[in-house]
Design a protein around this motif. Structure first.
Motif, PDB file in Angstrom:
ATOM      1  N   ILE A  61     -26.151  -9.231  80.354  1.00 32.04           N
ATOM      2  CA  ILE A  61     -26.599  -8.431  79.147  1.00 32.04           C
ATOM      3  C   ILE A  61     -28.141  -8.153  79.479  1.00 32.04           C
ATOM      4  O   ILE A  61     -29.041  -8.696  80.066  1.00 32.04           O
ATOM      5  CB  ILE A  61     -26.780  -9.324  77.669  1.00 32.04           C
ATOM      6  CG1 ILE A  61     -25.486 -10.009  77.439  1.00 32.04           C
ATOM      7  CG2 ILE A  61     -27.374  -8.485  76.829  1.00 32.04           C
ATOM      8  CD1 ILE A  61     -24.240  -9.086  77.406  1.00 32.04           C
ATOM      9  N   VAL A  62     -28.649  -6.902  79.084  1.00 28.42           N
ATOM     10  CA  VAL A  62     -29.901  -6.299  79.389  1.00 28.42           C
ATOM     11  C   VAL A  62     -30.481  -5.685  78.014  1.00 28.42           C
ATOM     12  O   VAL A  62     -29.913  -5.014  77.431  1.00 28.42           O
ATOM     13  CB  VAL A  62     -29.874  -5.229  80.488  1.00 28.42           C
ATOM     14  CG1 VAL A  62     -29.295  -5.741  81.847  1.00 28.42           C
ATOM     15  CG2 VAL A  62     -28.946  -4.126  80.374  1.00 28.42           C
ATOM     16  N   PRO A  63     -31.777  -5.839  78.113  1.00 26.25           N
ATOM     17  CA  PRO A  63     -32.568  -5.287  76.927  1.00 26.25           C
ATOM     18  C   PRO A  63     -32.758  -3.442  77.271  1.00 26.25           C
ATOM     19  O   PRO A  63     -32.656  -3.239  78.250  1.00 26.25           O
ATOM     20  CB  PRO A  63     -33.998  -5.759  77.099  1.00 26.25           C
ATOM     21  CG  PRO A  63     -34.196  -6.183  78.326  1.00 26.25           C
ATOM     22  CD  PRO A  63     -32.846  -6.456  78.956  1.00 26.25           C
ATOM     23  N   VAL A  64     -32.822  -2.885  76.019  1.00 30.07           N
ATOM     24  CA  VAL A  64     -32.887  -1.400  75.933  1.00 30.07           C
ATOM     25  C   VAL A  64     -34.213  -0.877  75.458  1.00 30.07           C
ATOM     26  O   VAL A  64     -35.053  -0.378  76.084  1.00 30.07           O
ATOM     27  CB  VAL A  64     -31.566  -0.750  75.211  1.00 30.07           C
ATOM     28  CG1 VAL A  64     -31.819   0.755  75.381  1.00 30.07           C
ATOM     29  CG2 VAL A  64     -30.626  -0.972  76.019  1.00 30.07           C
ATOM     30  N   ALA A 118     -40.785  -0.314  75.505  1.00 29.17           N
ATOM     31  CA  ALA A 118     -40.116  -0.894  76.437  1.00 29.17           C
ATOM     32  C   ALA A 118     -40.172  -2.505  76.530  1.00 29.17           C
ATOM     33  O   ALA A 118     -41.240  -2.794  76.384  1.00 29.17           O
ATOM     34  CB  ALA A 118     -40.317  -0.208  77.707  1.00 29.17           C
ATOM     35  N   PRO A 119     -39.096  -2.978  76.714  1.00 35.18           N
ATOM     36  CA  PRO A 119     -39.102  -4.302  76.805  1.00 35.18           C
ATOM     37  C   PRO A 119     -39.569  -4.885  78.242  1.00 35.18           C
ATOM     38  O   PRO A 119     -39.778  -4.062  79.165  1.00 35.18           O
ATOM     39  CB  PRO A 119     -37.611  -4.934  77.106  1.00 35.18           C
ATOM     40  CG  PRO A 119     -36.785  -3.797  76.511  1.00 35.18           C
ATOM     41  CD  PRO A 119     -37.462  -2.408  76.667  1.00 35.18           C
ATOM     42  N   THR A 120     -40.415  -6.120  78.136  1.00 32.97           N
ATOM     43  CA  THR A 120     -40.832  -6.622  79.467  1.00 32.97           C
ATOM     44  C   THR A 120     -39.975  -6.935  80.372  1.00 32.97           C
ATOM     45  O   THR A 120     -38.597  -7.206  80.114  1.00 32.97           O
ATOM     46  CB  THR A 120     -41.839  -8.024  79.188  1.00 32.97           C
ATOM     47  OG1 THR A 120     -40.899  -8.845  78.741  1.00 32.97           O
ATOM     48  CG2 THR A 120     -42.895  -7.694  78.286  1.00 32.97           C
ATOM     49  N   SER A 121     -40.075  -6.755  81.820  1.00 32.67           N
ATOM     50  CA  SER A 121     -39.210  -6.934  82.800  1.00 32.67           C
ATOM     51  C   SER A 121     -38.856  -8.381  82.934  1.00 32.67           C
ATOM     52  O   SER A 121     -39.942  -9.163  82.597  1.00 32.67           O
ATOM     53  CB  SER A 121     -39.511  -6.066  83.915  1.00 32.67           C
ATOM     54  OG  SER A 121     -41.042  -6.693  84.394  1.00 32.67           O
TER      55      SER A 121
END
Length: 281
Positions: free
Chosen positions: A110-113, A278-281
């Motif tokens: 799962i990845v943030p958008v 944008a989410p933090t990496s």
């Protein structure tokens, strides 16, 4: 002497079963097929995530040409597993530290958008106590998942209730407490804590569960996280590879609009804080 109370194995199994049964509208009878013309099914915690999504669905989605279906869950596991196996196309309920730990533990992808909001973690009581009343002999309940427990311990340390080892922050564990100051800790699943608040002197409760329990973080919390610089923004998330789904892109855009910002500020009065970008990496 160990002062941490854990659920027994039997109780944990029973609790897990109860949570699974309590998931609202679990998508066992539907599946997100990925078709750009089909509704985007999004798994979410009821409050505030489901409320925000319903606002988008009722007020913004049609104009953008987005069909949106919201599936609500009362736990922190099923939304990710449903996203991983394709039962839903996205989810909205979690922050990055929790997702990183979940992906590692469950081998999910799962990845943030896009970031949407922050729910400040708070310390609450049902026993009429003040922050200064808590000390030796007091009992405090904590969420037992790795990221939220560390966050809870940092909140307690920031307010002088415990002392953490040097250099330890929101990744703290109970082993990182340098001085418990006589406080006893009970670890519980985050959704269970509001119902158990009466059984302890105080409890650290996630913002969405506090709201669901009719607590008002801005006025009821003995201590509350600050929103500024908070790394725990909740975001829209998808299974890796689904980031370019046109429906996901439309929803991400809508979740960061002035209309959503106003809805959050008006409805939650500081209990939930907009945190777009944008989410933090």
């Amino acid at each position: 002497m160990r002062t941490t109370t854990k659920l027994t194995a039997a109780a944990a199994v029973a609790a897990a079963a109860a949570i699974a049964l309590s998931a609202c509208s679990a998508p066992s009878d539907s599946k997100d097929d990925g078709d750009k013309d089909s509704p985007l099914i999004v798994a979410a915690s009821p409050t505030p995530h489901g409320d925000i999504l319903k606002f988008v669905k009722d007020n913004l989605a049609e104009k953008e040409g987005l069909k949106l279906e919201v599936k609500e869950f009362n736990d922190y596991i099923l939304p990710n597993t449903a996203t991983e196996n394709g039962e839903v196309g996205a989810n909205f309920f979690q922050h990055k530290p929790y997702l990183d730990e979940f992906n590692k533990k469950h081998k999910t992808h799962i990845v943030p958008v896009v970031n949407v909001q922050i729910e400040p973690l708070g310390l609450y009581t049902k026993k009429g106590k003040k922050l200064s009343d808590l000390g030796p002999g007091s009992s405090i309940a904590l969420p037992n998942d790795v990221s939220n427990e560390g966050r809870a311990l940092k909140l307690l340390a920031d307010n002088g209730l415990i002392v953490l080892k040097d250099g330890i922050g929101s990744d703290a564990t109970l082993k990182d407490i340098k001085d418990k100051k006589g406080i006893e800790f009970t670890e519980l699943e985050a959704p269970q804590i509001p119902a158990r608040l009466k059984d302890v002197d105080a409890a650290v409760i996630n913002g969405n569960f506090a709201i669901g329990a009719k607590l008002k973080p801005a006025t009821d919390a003995l201590a509350l996280e600050k929103g500024e610089g908070n790394p725990y923004a909740n975001f829209l998330a998808v299974k890796e590879g689904k980031e370019d789904d046109p429906r996901v892109k439309k929803l991400a855009k809508l979740l960061n609009t002035p209309e959503v910002k106003k809805f959050i500020e008006d409805k939650y009065e500081g209990a939930v804080i907009p945190a777009f970008g944008a989410p933090t990496s």
